[in-house]
Scaffold this active site. Sequence first.
Site, short mmCIF file in Angstrom:
data_model
loop_
_atom_site.label_atom_id
_atom_site.label_comp_id
_atom_site.label_asym_id
_atom_site.label_seq_id
_atom_site.Cartn_x
_atom_site.Cartn_y
_atom_site.Cartn_z
N LYS A 223 9.49 -23.04 22.53
CA LYS A 223 10.28 -21.81 22.50
C LYS A 223 10.92 -21.57 23.87
O LYS A 223 10.46 -22.09 24.87
CB LYS A 223 9.39 -20.62 22.12
CG LYS A 223 8.93 -20.65 20.66
CD LYS A 223 8.25 -19.36 20.28
CE LYS A 223 7.93 -19.36 18.79
NZ LYS A 223 9.15 -19.36 17.95
N ASP B 160 1.56 -23.63 15.15
CA ASP B 160 2.73 -23.02 14.53
C ASP B 160 3.76 -24.04 14.07
O ASP B 160 4.40 -23.85 13.03
CB ASP B 160 3.38 -22.04 15.52
CG ASP B 160 4.45 -21.18 14.87
OD1 ASP B 160 4.25 -20.73 13.73
OD2 ASP B 160 5.49 -20.95 15.51
N GLU C 90 13.64 -24.46 20.18
CA GLU C 90 14.08 -23.10 19.86
C GLU C 90 14.51 -22.40 21.15
O GLU C 90 13.86 -22.55 22.19
CB GLU C 90 12.94 -22.31 19.20
CG GLU C 90 12.46 -22.92 17.90
CD GLU C 90 11.33 -22.12 17.30
OE1 GLU C 90 10.15 -22.48 17.53
OE2 GLU C 90 11.62 -21.12 16.61
N LYS D 182 2.17 -20.22 5.24
CA LYS D 182 1.40 -20.66 6.40
C LYS D 182 1.19 -19.48 7.34
O LYS D 182 1.97 -18.51 7.29
CB LYS D 182 2.11 -21.81 7.12
CG LYS D 182 3.27 -21.40 8.03
CD LYS D 182 3.77 -22.57 8.82
CE LYS D 182 4.84 -22.16 9.80
NZ LYS D 182 4.38 -21.45 10.97
N HIS E 13 5.24 -28.31 10.27
CA HIS E 13 6.64 -28.74 10.22
C HIS E 13 6.86 -30.14 10.78
O HIS E 13 7.44 -31.02 10.14
CB HIS E 13 7.54 -27.76 10.99
CG HIS E 13 7.45 -26.35 10.51
ND1 HIS E 13 7.22 -26.01 9.19
CD2 HIS E 13 7.56 -25.17 11.17
CE1 HIS E 13 7.21 -24.70 9.07
NE2 HIS E 13 7.40 -24.16 10.25
N ARG F 262 0.81 -1.22 0.00
CA ARG F 262 0.00 0.00 0.00
C ARG F 262 0.84 1.27 0.00
O ARG F 262 0.33 2.35 -0.30
CB ARG F 262 -0.93 0.00 1.21
CG ARG F 262 -2.04 -1.05 1.12
CD ARG F 262 -2.95 -0.99 2.33
NE ARG F 262 -2.25 -1.36 3.56
CZ ARG F 262 -2.82 -1.40 4.76
NH1 ARG F 262 -4.10 -1.06 4.90
NH2 ARG F 262 -2.13 -1.76 5.82
N LYS G 150 14.71 -27.04 3.58
CA LYS G 150 15.99 -27.06 4.27
C LYS G 150 16.89 -28.17 3.71
O LYS G 150 16.43 -29.28 3.44
CB LYS G 150 15.79 -27.29 5.77
CG LYS G 150 15.19 -26.10 6.51
CD LYS G 150 15.01 -26.43 7.98
CE LYS G 150 14.47 -25.25 8.75
NZ LYS G 150 15.45 -24.16 8.89
N HIS H 146 8.54 -23.91 4.70
CA HIS H 146 9.96 -23.70 4.48
C HIS H 146 10.82 -24.83 5.05
O HIS H 146 11.95 -25.03 4.60
CB HIS H 146 10.42 -22.34 5.05
CG HIS H 146 10.50 -22.29 6.54
ND1 HIS H 146 9.43 -21.97 7.34
CD2 HIS H 146 11.53 -22.53 7.38
CE1 HIS H 146 9.80 -22.00 8.60
NE2 HIS H 146 11.06 -22.33 8.66
#
Length: 493
Positions: free
Chosen positions: A334, A229, A210, A142, A234, A43, A176, A172
């Site tokens: 996480k 997520d 992570e 996603k 994944h 935009r 890898k 993604h």
Amino acid sequence: MSFELVLFGGTGDLAWRKLMPALFQAFRHGTLPAQGRIIGVARDDLSDDQYRTLIQSRFEEVEGAKRPNAKEFAKFAEMLHYVQLDVSKPGDYARLKARLDERNAETVVMYIATAPTLFTTACEQLGAAGLATPRTRIVLEKPLGHDLASNREINAAVRQVFSEQQIFRIDHYLGKPSVQNLFALRFGNALFEPLWRRELIANIQITIAEDLGVEKRGAFYETTGALRDMVQNHALQLLCAIAMEPPISADADAIRDEKLKVLRSLRPWTPETLGLHVVRGQYTAGTAYGERVQGYREEPGVDPSSTTETFVALRTEIDSWRWAGVPFYIRTGKRLASRDSRIEINFRPAPHPIYRTPVGGAFNQLVINLQPKDGLELHLLAEGQVERKGAKAGTRSGTQTLSPVQLDLDFDKRFGSERVGAYERLLLDVIDGRLNLFVRSDEQEAAWRWVEPILDHWQSGHQEPRPYAAGTWGPSASSAMIARDGHCWSEET
């Protein structure tokens, strides 16, 4: 080959943080077709030159080795263009069409790197503006929906405009190099196939750990959580790569047919297994790499009383001839103690041991390291020391003991550090029309169908997330806790 790559959300976080660096690397490697244009769409009121300046400034935040010098960027910038467009305004699409009609390229890629709520609108408007032609491909990031119903709704709307062969649903993780090596390990070598079955494998564990928190994505994560997520896409894609039968060819649908069979064979959840075999957690304040970090509920954009999970661990089985009775464990989270993604194949012990072996542990084990290390480890037992009971030094009496040894293959050292990254590989595949590493709609729906009972179980008030201190709960510690409290990890692990 001439192409147009149109990035909806061309000034957004994903475009400059992932997509532009990947496209530049392809340009640097000489694999991005020279007869192409990259058109950012957003935009903001920008000219082509202003857009190039914006992207150049963003490259300052890219890690050094992947950052272009002035000469490199000047050449790359010749491919960069910009069109001002509001996804929700039909009249703006005529401006994009006029720009694309300038060249009539062989391939047009529409990459929808926007909020998922705009996927349907963007596709409908592309169709209405005459931009959905047989030479058009659509890329969807996603998440595609937040449950089975919304996923079906998005897929149905997109298929009103594009055929399944034109739709590239990107994950993604599948791009890898480490995941590519997983497929190569399974289907490019005959060594492990005779061992890849329930008679010889005790359990398989998939870990995606992570060390970072949600960072600036708190508002997004509040509506997503670790299950949506990481697990629904994944982790289940990794499980499929490990458990699928060999496809009849390298054709995209042959591969995706076999993955779909795995998803359909996952054991359905029951109220009992949901209580015993699924555990979720949420990180609290703690220490990461020597620095104090805040808990999830203190992160920007997060509800102070949030029950969103930042950690999930579960145990499941695949009801098939090859895998009947073999537990599959998935854990992801996480703010754990380290960044460590791996798949562990734990083999059964020797049926009649004639040697003394160390207590505990899985000593016949294949570890597929995904990140940050990319490689294979093969854990075996070898002759160790002789335990002498009352024997004088130099005598041969005693009991022979085996000790664990490890064969380690580091793919980064073997193939060099300049390897094709995930987004680079996937973007080139879209331009070339290769669907092998992209997810078909029936795969997505099967994954949502299996995950949804867990979400329903939590939404009904069962199983509040267990707190864990940031930076102190690594995969090993979490495994022990789950085995003790949630019965998710069996004693054999």
